[in-house]
Design a protein around this motif. Sequence first.
Motif, PDB file in Angstrom:
ATOM      1  N   ALA A  85      -9.948  17.595   7.745  1.00 57.59           N
ATOM      2  CA  ALA A  85      -9.949  19.098   7.073  1.00 57.59           C
ATOM      3  C   ALA A  85      -9.640  19.101   5.695  1.00 57.59           C
ATOM      4  CB  ALA A  85      -9.119  20.088   7.835  1.00 57.59           C
ATOM      5  N   ALA A  86      -8.633  18.265   5.173  1.00 60.25           N
ATOM      6  CA  ALA A  86      -8.210  18.344   3.740  1.00 60.25           C
ATOM      7  C   ALA A  86      -9.361  17.216   3.194  1.00 60.25           C
ATOM      8  CB  ALA A  86      -6.913  17.579   3.641  1.00 60.25           C
ATOM      9  N   ILE A  87      -9.973  16.528   3.736  1.00 59.09           N
ATOM     10  CA  ILE A  87     -10.959  15.571   2.886  1.00 59.09           C
ATOM     11  C   ILE A  87     -12.226  16.445   3.040  1.00 59.09           C
ATOM     12  CG2 ILE A  87     -11.702  14.202   4.839  1.00 59.09           C
ATOM     13  CD1 ILE A  87     -11.570  11.752   2.916  1.00 59.09           C
ATOM     14  N   ARG A  88     -12.444  17.261   3.910  1.00 61.20           N
ATOM     15  CA  ARG A  88     -13.827  18.091   3.999  1.00 61.20           C
ATOM     16  C   ARG A  88     -13.741  19.059   2.725  1.00 61.20           C
ATOM     17  NH1 ARG A  88     -15.493  19.704  10.105  1.00 61.20           N
ATOM     18  NH2 ARG A  88     -17.516  19.712   8.941  1.00 61.20           N
ATOM     19  N   ARG A  89     -12.389  19.483   2.782  1.00 60.18           N
ATOM     20  CA  ARG A  89     -12.430  20.569   1.779  1.00 60.18           C
ATOM     21  C   ARG A  89     -12.286  20.131   0.521  1.00 60.18           C
ATOM     22  NH1 ARG A  89      -7.836  22.125   5.096  1.00 60.18           N
ATOM     23  NH2 ARG A  89      -6.538  21.365   3.577  1.00 60.18           N
ATOM     24  N   GLY A  90     -12.213  18.858   0.106  1.00 63.51           N
ATOM     25  CA  GLY A  90     -12.029  18.065  -1.056  1.00 63.51           C
ATOM     26  C   GLY A  90     -10.780  18.212  -1.630  1.00 63.51           C
ATOM     27  N   ASP A  91      -9.682  18.405  -0.893  1.00 62.95           N
ATOM     28  CA  ASP A  91      -8.362  18.283  -1.447  1.00 62.95           C
ATOM     29  C   ASP A  91      -7.824  16.507  -1.410  1.00 62.95           C
ATOM     30  OD1 ASP A  91      -8.092  21.149  -1.092  1.00 62.95           O
ATOM     31  OD2 ASP A  91      -7.073  21.051   0.601  1.00 62.95           O
ATOM     32  N   LEU A 107       0.618  -1.104   0.057  1.00 57.97           N
ATOM     33  CA  LEU A 107       0.057  -0.016   0.174  1.00 57.97           C
ATOM     34  C   LEU A 107       0.816   1.314  -0.006  1.00 57.97           C
ATOM     35  CD1 LEU A 107      -2.709   1.317   0.248  1.00 57.97           C
ATOM     36  CD2 LEU A 107      -2.543   1.169   2.719  1.00 57.97           C
ATOM     37  N   ALA A 108       2.099   1.250   0.722  1.00 60.80           N
ATOM     38  CA  ALA A 108       2.793   2.284   0.661  1.00 60.80           C
ATOM     39  C   ALA A 108       3.443   2.808  -0.573  1.00 60.80           C
ATOM     40  CB  ALA A 108       4.094   2.364   2.009  1.00 60.80           C
ATOM     41  N   GLU A 109       3.830   1.715  -1.307  1.00 64.74           N
ATOM     42  CA  GLU A 109       4.282   1.566  -2.525  1.00 64.74           C
ATOM     43  C   GLU A 109       3.276   2.324  -3.643  1.00 64.74           C
ATOM     44  OE1 GLU A 109       5.790  -1.894  -3.719  1.00 64.74           O
ATOM     45  OE2 GLU A 109       7.529  -1.974  -2.436  1.00 64.74           O
ATOM     46  N   VAL A 110       2.167   1.911  -3.454  1.00 61.83           N
ATOM     47  CA  VAL A 110       1.033   2.475  -4.456  1.00 61.83           C
ATOM     48  C   VAL A 110       0.789   3.872  -3.931  1.00 61.83           C
ATOM     49  CG1 VAL A 110      -1.370   2.151  -4.957  1.00 61.83           C
ATOM     50  CG2 VAL A 110       0.017   0.344  -4.707  1.00 61.83           C
ATOM     51  N   MET A 111       0.559   4.100  -2.722  1.00 60.30           N
ATOM     52  CA  MET A 111       0.601   5.670  -2.486  1.00 60.30           C
ATOM     53  C   MET A 111       1.554   6.447  -2.791  1.00 60.30           C
ATOM     54  SD  MET A 111      -1.556   5.622   1.336  1.00 60.30           S
ATOM     55  CE  MET A 111       0.023   4.909   2.329  1.00 60.30           C
ATOM     56  N   GLY A 112       2.906   6.056  -2.781  1.00 63.71           N
ATOM     57  CA  GLY A 112       4.011   6.564  -3.206  1.00 63.71           C
ATOM     58  C   GLY A 112       4.172   7.074  -4.774  1.00 63.71           C
ATOM     59  N   ARG A 113       3.421   6.000  -5.616  1.00 69.95           N
ATOM     60  CA  ARG A 113       3.476   6.394  -6.846  1.00 69.95           C
ATOM     61  C   ARG A 113       2.484   7.493  -7.067  1.00 69.95           C
ATOM     62  NH1 ARG A 113       3.095   0.472  -7.292  1.00 69.95           N
ATOM     63  NH2 ARG A 113       5.232  -0.439  -7.487  1.00 69.95           N
ATOM     64  N   LEU A 114       1.273   7.506  -6.395  1.00 66.48           N
ATOM     65  CA  LEU A 114       0.026   8.561  -6.379  1.00 66.48           C
ATOM     66  C   LEU A 114       0.697   9.975  -5.947  1.00 66.48           C
ATOM     67  CD1 LEU A 114      -2.817   6.145  -5.855  1.00 66.48           C
ATOM     68  CD2 LEU A 114      -1.862   7.017  -8.118  1.00 66.48           C
ATOM     69  N   ASP A 115       1.641  10.181  -5.432  1.00 63.52           N
ATOM     70  CA  ASP A 115       2.093  11.253  -4.721  1.00 63.52           C
ATOM     71  C   ASP A 115       1.186  11.676  -3.492  1.00 63.52           C
ATOM     72  OD1 ASP A 115       4.089  12.152  -6.460  1.00 63.52           O
ATOM     73  OD2 ASP A 115       2.609  13.000  -8.059  1.00 63.52           O
ATOM     74  N   ALA A 116       1.212  10.483  -2.827  1.00 62.59           N
ATOM     75  CA  ALA A 116       0.410  10.749  -1.478  1.00 62.59           C
ATOM     76  C   ALA A 116       0.971  12.035  -0.683  1.00 62.59           C
ATOM     77  CB  ALA A 116       0.504   9.470  -0.763  1.00 62.59           C
ATOM     78  N   LYS A 117      -0.178  12.489   0.003  1.00 57.50           N
ATOM     79  CA  LYS A 117       0.387  13.736   0.795  1.00 57.50           C
ATOM     80  C   LYS A 117       0.390  13.289   2.365  1.00 57.50           C
ATOM     81  CE  LYS A 117      -1.994  17.002  -2.064  1.00 57.50           C
ATOM     82  NZ  LYS A 117      -3.228  18.106  -2.046  1.00 57.50           N
ATOM     83  N   LEU A 118       1.276  13.772   3.064  1.00 53.00           N
ATOM     84  CA  LEU A 118       1.747  13.359   4.386  1.00 53.00           C
ATOM     85  C   LEU A 118       1.425  14.377   5.388  1.00 53.00           C
ATOM     86  CD1 LEU A 118       4.948  11.388   3.629  1.00 53.00           C
ATOM     87  CD2 LEU A 118       2.642  10.523   3.584  1.00 53.00           C
ATOM     88  N   TYR A 119       0.771  14.118   6.511  1.00 55.35           N
ATOM     89  CA  TYR A 119       0.341  14.928   7.511  1.00 55.35           C
ATOM     90  C   TYR A 119       0.871  14.595   8.774  1.00 55.35           C
ATOM     91  CZ  TYR A 119      -2.788  16.321   3.939  1.00 55.35           C
ATOM     92  OH  TYR A 119      -3.465  16.695   2.598  1.00 55.35           O
ATOM     93  N   CYS A 120       0.673  15.663   9.834  1.00 60.49           N
ATOM     94  CA  CYS A 120       1.301  15.269  11.076  1.00 60.49           C
ATOM     95  C   CYS A 120       0.040  14.959  12.014  1.00 60.49           C
ATOM     96  CB  CYS A 120       1.835  16.692  11.820  1.00 60.49           C
ATOM     97  SG  CYS A 120       0.570  18.000  11.931  1.00 60.49           S
ATOM     98  N   CYS A 121      -1.049  15.345  11.818  1.00 58.01           N
ATOM     99  CA  CYS A 121      -2.288  15.059  12.582  1.00 58.01           C
ATOM    100  C   CYS A 121      -3.533  14.447  11.760  1.00 58.01           C
ATOM    101  CB  CYS A 121      -2.566  16.284  13.270  1.00 58.01           C
ATOM    102  SG  CYS A 121      -1.089  17.315  13.715  1.00 58.01           S
ATOM    103  N   SER A 122      -4.526  13.594  12.617  1.00 60.11           N
ATOM    104  CA  SER A 122      -5.432  13.503  12.117  1.00 60.11           C
ATOM    105  C   SER A 122      -6.537  14.573  11.772  1.00 60.11           C
ATOM    106  CB  SER A 122      -6.385  12.505  12.807  1.00 60.11           C
ATOM    107  OG  SER A 122      -5.788  11.326  13.196  1.00 60.11           O
ATOM    108  N   GLY A 123      -6.510  15.777  12.398  1.00 59.52           N
ATOM    109  CA  GLY A 123      -7.310  16.871  12.319  1.00 59.52           C
ATOM    110  C   GLY A 123      -6.900  17.520  10.929  1.00 59.52           C
ATOM    111  N   ASP A 124      -5.789  17.511  10.349  1.00 55.83           N
ATOM    112  CA  ASP A 124      -5.462  17.998   9.297  1.00 55.83           C
ATOM    113  C   ASP A 124      -6.003  17.117   8.201  1.00 55.83           C
ATOM    114  OD1 ASP A 124      -4.213  20.187  10.622  1.00 55.83           O
ATOM    115  OD2 ASP A 124      -2.062  19.323  10.211  1.00 55.83           O
ATOM    116  N   MET A 125      -5.825  15.871   8.192  1.00 59.36           N
ATOM    117  CA  MET A 125      -6.329  14.937   7.193  1.00 59.36           C
ATOM    118  C   MET A 125      -7.711  15.008   7.032  1.00 59.36           C
ATOM    119  SD  MET A 125      -4.385  11.470   7.313  1.00 59.36           S
ATOM    120  CE  MET A 125      -3.683  11.376   9.081  1.00 59.36           C
TER     121      MET A 125
END
Length: 347
Positions: free
Chosen positions: A219-225, A199-217
């Motif tokens: 917020a990002a999904i609620r914004r549609g990012d 899964l990590a390799e697949v996410m890497g190929r898709l330019d996954a965004k990495l976050y420090c906190c659950s709250g930021d993730m």
Amino acid sequence: MRHAVAALAGLILWALPAGAFQIEAMRSFGAAAPARVIEVLSTTDIDVLAPVIEEFLQRNPSLGVHYTLASSQEVYAAVSAGGAFDVVISSAMDLQMKLANDGLVQPLPQTLVEARPYWTRWRNLVVAVAQEPVTVLLADIALAGGLAVPRTRRDLIALLRDHPDRFRGRVGSYDPAVSGAGYLFAAQDARLSDTFWRLAEVMGRLDAKLYCCSGDMIAAIRRGDLLMAYNVLGSYAAPKSETDDAAGQGFQVIELEDFTLTLLRTALVPKSAPSPDLAAGFVAYLLSAEGQTLIAGAAGLPAIEAEAFVAKPHLNPIRLDPGLLAQLDQLTRQRFLEEWRAAMDQP
């Protein structure tokens, strides 16, 4: 891979004997001039525990609580440096265990700890005040209209592989290099299943965004990012998901059926605590029937109950035992993070 570790607004430096640590927020509870103040350092958002603290102070009106919020790594650093905190509450079970193992924690009353289920405590030094599913998957509700929502990690891998254009740059997860809790979740995930690295390799190929906190993730999904976020704290996501569902928007919270890790949010009293007697009283309240009811209700953190694992056999608890210390070995951590970076930095 693109990093989106969010910068914390209004970050504050707190002076310690060995330097300083960064905090996210502070709040004082109780009367304007309390007779004594309990210093709480925690990774739990202030608004989550505020109802519990306010009820505790209703029963102890002469006291005050000063609450400091910081990341799990900063909490560990502050206690290691001898910070003047009475109670430390953290979701990073491994770092809490290390503080105890390094002799930086003082015992709680034996009678208090012995009354707790054996799997929720380590000696009389670290004790769980809540349990919660952590490695939930968040999926934008719009997915349900066009793509099958994944129910296992294999489903998720297949979905991302089959629709790279749709998910490129729109999948998120913790960065284990900056988040103590994120490292704990990733290391436990990898220990339980080899699908983690695929899964990590697949996410890497898709330019996954990495976050420090659950709250930021969240917020990002609620914004549609983001369209998906992996390994998010379920207790933070569920209330916002329910609110969004009522408005016909937002995301779904999915407990993956192959396994969903469940952590114990633990409390301890540092050796450097200025008021260990008050600290023991506050922890005792958190563990009381009233405190556990408030934690489960007003705070929205699941109270300690073994029945949860019977009702949901896919829940896999992270055990509070010395095995957590092995993954904190410097070389072990370095090798893990090197593998993680190699998996994420896919062409």
